[in-house]
Design an enzyme around this catalytic site. Structure first.
Site, PDB file in Angstrom:
ATOM      1  N   CYS A   1       0.813  -1.229   0.000  1.00  0.00           N
ATOM      2  CA  CYS A   1       0.000   0.000   0.000  1.00  0.00           C
ATOM      3  C   CYS A   1       0.843   1.274   0.000  1.00  0.00           C
ATOM      4  CB  CYS A   1      -0.957   0.003   1.182  1.00  0.00           C
ATOM      5  SG  CYS A   1      -2.184  -1.306   1.089  1.00  0.00           S
TER       6      CYS A   1
ATOM      7  N   HIS B   1      -2.897   7.778   2.166  1.00  0.00           N
ATOM      8  CA  HIS B   1      -3.342   6.452   1.724  1.00  0.00           C
ATOM      9  C   HIS B   1      -4.702   6.186   2.350  1.00  0.00           C
ATOM     10  CE1 HIS B   1      -3.761   2.320   0.878  1.00  0.00           C
ATOM     11  NE2 HIS B   1      -3.476   1.900   2.102  1.00  0.00           N
TER      12      HIS B   1
ATOM     13  N   ASN C   1     -10.034   0.529   0.013  1.00  0.00           N
ATOM     14  CA  ASN C   1      -8.572   0.596  -0.007  1.00  0.00           C
ATOM     15  C   ASN C   1      -8.068   0.034  -1.347  1.00  0.00           C
ATOM     16  OD1 ASN C   1      -5.824   0.231   0.344  1.00  0.00           O
ATOM     17  ND2 ASN C   1      -5.987  -0.667   2.389  1.00  0.00           N
TER      18      ASN C   1
HETATM   19  O1  UT7 Z   1      -3.559  -0.487   3.569  1.00  0.00           O
HETATM   20  C1  UT7 Z   1      -2.715  -1.236   4.349  1.00  0.00           C
HETATM   21  C2  UT7 Z   1      -2.875  -0.920   5.744  1.00  0.00           C
HETATM   22  N1  UT7 Z   1      -4.076  -1.494   6.284  1.00  0.00           N
HETATM   23  C3  UT7 Z   1      -4.673  -0.880   7.271  1.00  0.00           C
HETATM   24  O2  UT7 Z   1      -4.255   0.173   7.657  1.00  0.00           O
HETATM   25  C4  UT7 Z   1      -5.835  -1.564   7.935  1.00  0.00           C
HETATM   26  C5  UT7 Z   1      -5.714  -1.358   9.406  1.00  0.00           C
HETATM   27  N2  UT7 Z   1      -6.753  -2.011  10.193  1.00  0.00           N
HETATM   28  C6  UT7 Z   1      -8.036  -1.613  10.161  1.00  0.00           C
HETATM   29  O3  UT7 Z   1      -8.429  -0.756   9.394  1.00  0.00           O
HETATM   30  C7  UT7 Z   1      -8.958  -2.201  11.202  1.00  0.00           C
HETATM   31  O4  UT7 Z   1      -8.218  -2.904  12.164  1.00  0.00           O
HETATM   32  C8  UT7 Z   1     -10.035  -3.160  10.603  1.00  0.00           C
HETATM   33  C9  UT7 Z   1     -11.054  -2.369   9.814  1.00  0.00           C
HETATM   34  C10 UT7 Z   1      -9.375  -4.198   9.721  1.00  0.00           C
HETATM   35  C11 UT7 Z   1     -10.777  -3.874  11.738  1.00  0.00           C
HETATM   36  O5  UT7 Z   1     -11.346  -2.915  12.618  1.00  0.00           O
HETATM   37  P1  UT7 Z   1     -11.145  -3.086  14.210  1.00  0.00           P
HETATM   38  O6  UT7 Z   1     -11.942  -2.013  14.830  1.00  0.00           O
HETATM   39  O7  UT7 Z   1      -9.679  -3.103  14.449  1.00  0.00           O
HETATM   40  O8  UT7 Z   1     -11.836  -4.463  14.459  1.00  0.00           O
HETATM   41  P2  UT7 Z   1     -11.189  -5.782  15.074  1.00  0.00           P
HETATM   42  O9  UT7 Z   1     -10.261  -6.420  14.095  1.00  0.00           O
HETATM   43  O10 UT7 Z   1     -10.678  -5.454  16.435  1.00  0.00           O
HETATM   44  O11 UT7 Z   1     -12.479  -6.689  15.199  1.00  0.00           O
HETATM   45  C12 UT7 Z   1     -13.560  -6.325  16.040  1.00  0.00           C
HETATM   46  C13 UT7 Z   1     -14.660  -7.373  15.887  1.00  0.00           C
HETATM   47  C14 UT7 Z   1     -14.146  -8.796  15.954  1.00  0.00           C
HETATM   48  O12 UT7 Z   1     -15.094  -9.565  16.639  1.00  0.00           O
HETATM   49  P3  UT7 Z   1     -14.857  -9.955  18.206  1.00  0.00           P
HETATM   50  O13 UT7 Z   1     -13.546 -10.688  18.217  1.00  0.00           O
HETATM   51  O14 UT7 Z   1     -14.784  -8.630  18.933  1.00  0.00           O
HETATM   52  O15 UT7 Z   1     -16.048 -10.783  18.510  1.00  0.00           O
HETATM   53  C15 UT7 Z   1     -14.110  -9.233  14.514  1.00  0.00           C
HETATM   54  O16 UT7 Z   1     -14.274 -10.639  14.372  1.00  0.00           O
HETATM   55  O17 UT7 Z   1     -15.276  -7.242  14.586  1.00  0.00           O
HETATM   56  C16 UT7 Z   1     -15.291  -8.518  13.948  1.00  0.00           C
HETATM   57  N3  UT7 Z   1     -15.206  -8.297  12.513  1.00  0.00           N
HETATM   58  C17 UT7 Z   1     -16.275  -8.068  11.738  1.00  0.00           C
HETATM   59  N4  UT7 Z   1     -17.585  -7.978  12.032  1.00  0.00           N
HETATM   60  C18 UT7 Z   1     -18.426  -7.720  11.013  1.00  0.00           C
HETATM   61  C19 UT7 Z   1     -14.089  -8.256  11.723  1.00  0.00           C
HETATM   62  N5  UT7 Z   1     -14.436  -8.008  10.460  1.00  0.00           N
HETATM   63  C20 UT7 Z   1     -15.781  -7.883  10.435  1.00  0.00           C
HETATM   64  C21 UT7 Z   1     -16.723  -7.620   9.417  1.00  0.00           C
HETATM   65  N6  UT7 Z   1     -18.008  -7.541   9.750  1.00  0.00           N
HETATM   66  N7  UT7 Z   1     -16.357  -7.428   8.139  1.00  0.00           N
END
Ligand code: UT7
Length: 325
Positions: free
Chosen positions: A118, A252, A282
């Site tokens: 990215c 980005h 993204n």
């Molecule tokens: O471009 C390269 C660089 N990439 C980035 O910068 C991405 C960086 N990361 C992010 O943008 C975020 O971490 C995400 C959008 C990927 C995830 O958001 P988050 O607020 O960090 O969520 P999380 O990974 O902590 O997950 C929270 C909950 C989890 O459930 P539990 O364990 O709390 O029960 C996940 O399983 O959300 C769940 N979850 C979803 N729920 C519904 C993860 N993906 C989804 C989804 N829909 N698509």
């Protein structure tokens, strides 16, 4: 001792290309256990463009490059180099940059691909800048082109909702030293020890691997906010500038929450931060030139404005470029 660069590296044209097909969050909720509300709240994404079979990195990169050349008023025949950032090339080789060069009818000079996930556009831009500063090229096309839809695991809700396809391109031209325009600084960083936080689990060198994107989203998020904050400070300090000097942040586009955090750090009002993640999702190395193309195209960013670009991606890689348009 520092010596004055012999030329300025000016950004004289920008163009973008997005696939025609738009896919909503609701459509993905029929595929994996997710919802429009979750995706909007956690990422700011409402939709993404996904490529048709003919919309490859070379095809989209060529279209974006054509638009950038048109905006610059420069012929393909005058291009000395094509430097293309992608993690989703059409082929292992020839480089996608060479496919673009041929499609454009650019018959002289050289071209190659850059792999920095990215952050690819920032790395390609800085590479072009280095070649131009030492006089190896005077007119360079820098392209970011990605079809991440082809490396997504469409059963993994943690990643498949986050990405989209597209391409963006800029034309760089050597100008007179001291013009005050162009790339004022670029800074690149890499930390291979964090490689397992965001990676593709295979490529043509590993025949038995699947080739899907894998990410520890929470950890990457943490690194993104910390490292991009430091990058912004680094760019300002290197130029003796303060927050108030920045006209535009063109970051980005991975997550609206990350973009907002960096905008707040710079004390920039929201309308000075270019956001496309809501509609493009993204698009990896394509996201910055696509955002720039949109904001230049609609007249928000104008000649003379000071634009700060920053990105973080798999590698981990990260960096910034500060450009006076
Ligand atoms: O471009 C390269 C660089 N990439 C980035 O910068 C991405 C960086 N990361 C992010 O943008 C975020 O971490 C995400 C959008 C990927 C995830 O958001 P988050 O607020 O960090 O969520 P999380 O990974 O902590 O997950 C929270 C909950 C989890 O459930 P539990 O364990 O709390 O029960 C996940 O399983 O959300 C769940 N979850 C979803 N729920 C519904 C993860 N993906 C989804 C989804 N829909 N698509």
């Amino acid at each position: 001792m520092t010596s004055k660069p012999p030329v300025s590296v000016e950004l004289v044209g920008v163009g973008g290309y997005l696939p025609e097909r738009i896919v909503s969050n609701d459509a993905l909720a029929g595929l994996v256990d997710t919802s429009d509300a979750w995706i909007r709240e956690r990422t700011g994404i409402t939709q993404r463009h996904l490529a048709a079979p003919h919309e490859t990195a070379a095809f989209m990169g060529t279209e974006a490059a054509r638009r950038a050349l048109h905006a610059a008023g420069i012929e393909a025949a005058d291009v000395d180099a094509v430097i293309l950032a992608t993690s989703t090339p059409d082929q292992a080789f020839p480089a996608t940059a060479l496919r673009v060069q041929a499609a454009l009818g650019a018959r002289r000079g050289f071209g190659f691909d850059v792999s920095a996930a990215c952050s690819g556009f920032i790395f390609a831009l800085a590479t072009a800048e280095a070649f131009m500063r030492c006089g190896r090229a005077r007119t360079v096309l820098v392209i970011g082109s990605e079809v991440f839809s082809r490396i997504l695991d469409w059963s993994d809700r943690g990643t498949c909702v986050l990405f989209g396809d597209g391409a963006g391109a800029v034309v760089l031209r050597a100008g007179e030293a001291g013009s005050g325009r162009g790339i004022l600084s670029s800074h690149l960083h890499g930390d291979g020890t964090s490689g397992d936080l965001l990676y593709v689990d295979g490529a043509v060198g590993l025949r038995d691997a699947s080739g899907y994107l894998r990410m520890n989203g929470r950890e990457v998020f943490r690194h993104a906010v910390a490292k991009l904050s430091a990058s912004v400070d680094e760019a300002l300090a290197a130029n003796g500038l303060g927050h108030a000097d920045i006209d535009w942040l063109v970051p980005h586009q991975a997550n609206k929450r990350i973009i907002d955090a960096i905008g707040r750090k710079l004390d920039l009002p929201a309308e000075r931060v270019v956001v496309t993640v809501d509609r493009h999702a993204n698009t990896s190395a394509a996201s910055i030139p696509l955002a720039l193309a949109e904001a230049v195209g609609d007249g928000r960013i104008r000649r003379g404005d000071l634009v700060l670009m920053e990105a973080l991606g798999g590698g981990l890689t990260w960096g910034s470029a500060l450009v006076r348009l």
